[in-house]
Design a protein around this motif. Structure first.
Motif, mmCIF file in Angstrom:
data_model
loop_
_atom_site.group_PDB
_atom_site.id
_atom_site.type_symbol
_atom_site.label_atom_id
_atom_site.label_comp_id
_atom_site.label_asym_id
_atom_site.label_seq_id
_atom_site.Cartn_x
_atom_site.Cartn_y
_atom_site.Cartn_z
ATOM 1 N N THR A 224 0.847 -1.200 0.000
ATOM 2 C CA THR A 224 0.000 0.000 0.000
ATOM 3 C C THR A 224 0.877 1.243 0.000
ATOM 4 O OG1 THR A 224 -0.133 -0.170 2.415
ATOM 5 C CG2 THR A 224 -1.961 -1.105 1.131
ATOM 6 N N PRO A 225 1.492 1.581 -1.127
ATOM 7 C CA PRO A 225 2.364 2.764 -1.169
ATOM 8 C C PRO A 225 1.572 4.040 -0.893
ATOM 9 C CG PRO A 225 1.942 1.918 -3.380
ATOM 10 C CD PRO A 225 1.400 0.907 -2.434
ATOM 11 N N GLY A 254 -2.721 9.547 1.853
ATOM 12 C CA GLY A 254 -3.462 8.288 1.885
ATOM 13 C C GLY A 254 -2.612 7.150 1.363
ATOM 14 N N ASN A 255 -3.268 6.074 0.988
ATOM 15 C CA ASN A 255 -2.594 4.890 0.455
ATOM 16 C C ASN A 255 -3.369 4.346 -0.731
ATOM 17 O OD1 ASN A 255 -2.170 4.748 3.673
ATOM 18 N ND2 ASN A 255 -0.349 3.933 2.632
ATOM 19 N N ARG A 256 -2.645 3.723 -1.636
ATOM 20 C CA ARG A 256 -3.302 3.016 -2.725
ATOM 21 C C ARG A 256 -2.975 1.527 -2.612
ATOM 22 N NH1 ARG A 256 1.258 5.175 -5.572
ATOM 23 N NH2 ARG A 256 2.413 3.561 -6.709
ATOM 24 N N LEU A 257 -3.840 0.708 -3.155
ATOM 25 C CA LEU A 257 -3.696 -0.739 -3.050
ATOM 26 C C LEU A 257 -3.005 -1.296 -4.279
ATOM 27 C CD1 LEU A 257 -4.376 -3.515 -1.741
ATOM 28 C CD2 LEU A 257 -6.570 -3.401 -2.964
ATOM 29 N N GLU A 258 -1.982 -2.140 -4.053
ATOM 30 C CA GLU A 258 -1.329 -2.870 -5.136
ATOM 31 C C GLU A 258 -1.241 -4.348 -4.758
ATOM 32 O OE1 GLU A 258 2.437 -1.125 -6.057
ATOM 33 O OE2 GLU A 258 1.543 0.695 -6.913
ATOM 34 N N ILE A 259 -1.483 -5.213 -5.739
ATOM 35 C CA ILE A 259 -1.444 -6.659 -5.529
ATOM 36 C C ILE A 259 -0.466 -7.267 -6.525
ATOM 37 C CG2 ILE A 259 -2.789 -8.795 -5.442
ATOM 38 C CD1 ILE A 259 -5.284 -7.109 -4.991
#
Length: 395
Positions: A224-225, A254-259
């Motif tokens: 979550t960078p 904030g944060n963004r989601l990476e998978i």
């Protein structure tokens, strides 16, 4: 554990009693009342939410006891019943859950007259025990209602979390709104929730990633960078004596989601499948510190491949085995999903000709015993449908 739910005159639930297991699935056609059951449980469980200091007492009572939604009591009542002025939500609690010998909680609400929008609805909240039980009645005096809410909170239950997950909402970057991170009903806040888990307890992330790989084998790791999230705030300004609403936007951390997906590396949440995000949202909540005791999930199978059903239910059972206080109530429209539930965990809902919901256990079908010899649970449900439920009389 909540052992039985009681609904009277709530939406389509004119008179419905539902026995619950620790994991229970509701099935039935669209509009049969499955989501109404989840909504009713959430409203009742919200009574146990501790009162927040500094909140206006009248507003708090109106929000909590008028079911806290844009729809007021008048819109939540079942129509065409002899006692339609009352809405009753109730639950029987497993002995010991609230340290009472025989526990139950019941909320009865009679809406205030529509001609007086400022009048607080009349409330009766009953919390009963075989010995030392409590009975509270609150009328328009909000102080009584507040004391009841505090007493229920003291007894140690808590709010339920109702999920109707949206892949688009979960994929969006989010802003942390408290110290533990929380999902909204549609799943917004997933990136922040995972970021908190990673920062405070890496073992939770490791277990979450392991569970996700069971359901989606190509999903490897999560991250979550940090990013900037634009948030709108409404400001009221006065010009020449008239108030105007102005929307101001500002960037917030904030944060963004990476998978990380096998063979493709890390992908932004918006680029992975809806099924992957749905599974991740459910599992993230259940592995988080903010997970409540009662979790309500609408369309648990949403966007999931049938091969993932077994693994997701297996993950839920593993978490239930670790958390003895946890209870999960979910809905589905997928017949094959039922093959991974115990027969005693399935409840079938249907509407009668008056639009009232009826509910029965799948195992109460008159042909259930004979069907065990050659049909799976999904095949049996597909063959018998739901209308037999209306003849059983529960509703």
């Amino acid at each position: 554990m909540w052992q039985q739910l009681k609904f009277r005159n709530f939406k389509s639930l004119r008179e419905v009693d539902l026995d619950l297991e620790r994991l229970t699935v509701l099935v039935g056609p669209n509009g049969a009342g499955k989501s109404s059951v989840l909504s009713g449980v959430r409203h009742l469980a919200d009574l146990a939410t501790p009162t927040q200091p500094g909140v206006d007492a009248g507003g708090l009572i109106r929000q909590r006891y008028a079911f806290g939604a844009p729809l007021g009591p008048e819109q939540l009542r079942t129509k065409g019943t002899a006692e339609e002025e009352f809405i009753v939500l109730g639950a029987e609690i497993a002995p010991g859950a609230w340290n009472l010998t025989k526990d139950s909680i019941r909320l009865r609400l009679r809406p205030a007259p529509s001609t007086d929008a400022d009048q607080t609805p009349w409330i009766e909240l009953l919390l009963n025990g075989a010995e030392g039980g409590l009975t509270h009645t609150s009328g328009p005096a909000v102080e009584n209602g507040l004391s009841v809410a505090k007493e229920v909170a003291r007894l140690g239950h808590g709010p339920a979390m109702e999920l109707s997950l949206s892949a688009e909402a979960m994929a969006r970057p989010s802003v942390l709104e408290d110290d533990v991170g929380r999902l909204r009903r549609d799943g917004y806040g997933l990136a922040s929730l995972i970021a908190v888990m990673a920062a405070t307890d890496r073992t939770r992330i490791d277990r979450l990633e392991e569970a996700l790989r069971r359901v989606v084998p190509r999903a490897l790791r999560l991250r979550t960078p940090p990013t900037k999230v634009s948030r709108g705030e409404t400001q009221i300004i006065s010009v020449n004596g008239k108030d105007h609403a102005v929307e101001n936007y500002r960037d917030m951390p904030g944060n963004r989601l990476e998978i990380e997906m096998k063979g493709t590396g890390f992908l932004d949440g918006s680029m992975v499948s809806d099924g992957t995000l749905i599974a991740l949202g459910v599992l993230a909540l259940l592995h988080s510190e903010s997970c409540p005791k009662v979790v309500l999930i609408d369309d648990l199978d949403h966007s999931l491949h049938p091969s993932a059903h077994k693994e997701l239910i297996g993950c839920l059972r593993s978490i239930l085995a670790e958390r003895s206080e946890l209870q999960i109530l979910c809905t589905t429209h997928a017949p094959y999903f039922l093959d991974h539930f115990e027969p005693k965990e399935v409840r079938v809902l249907a509407l009668d000709d008056q639009g009232h919901t009826h509910a029965s256990k799948l195992v109460d079908h008159p042909e259930w015993s004979e069907a065990l010899e050659g049909l799976s649970r999904s095949e049996f449900w597909s063959s018998v449908g739901e209308q037999w439920v209306t003849a059983n009389g529960n509703g």
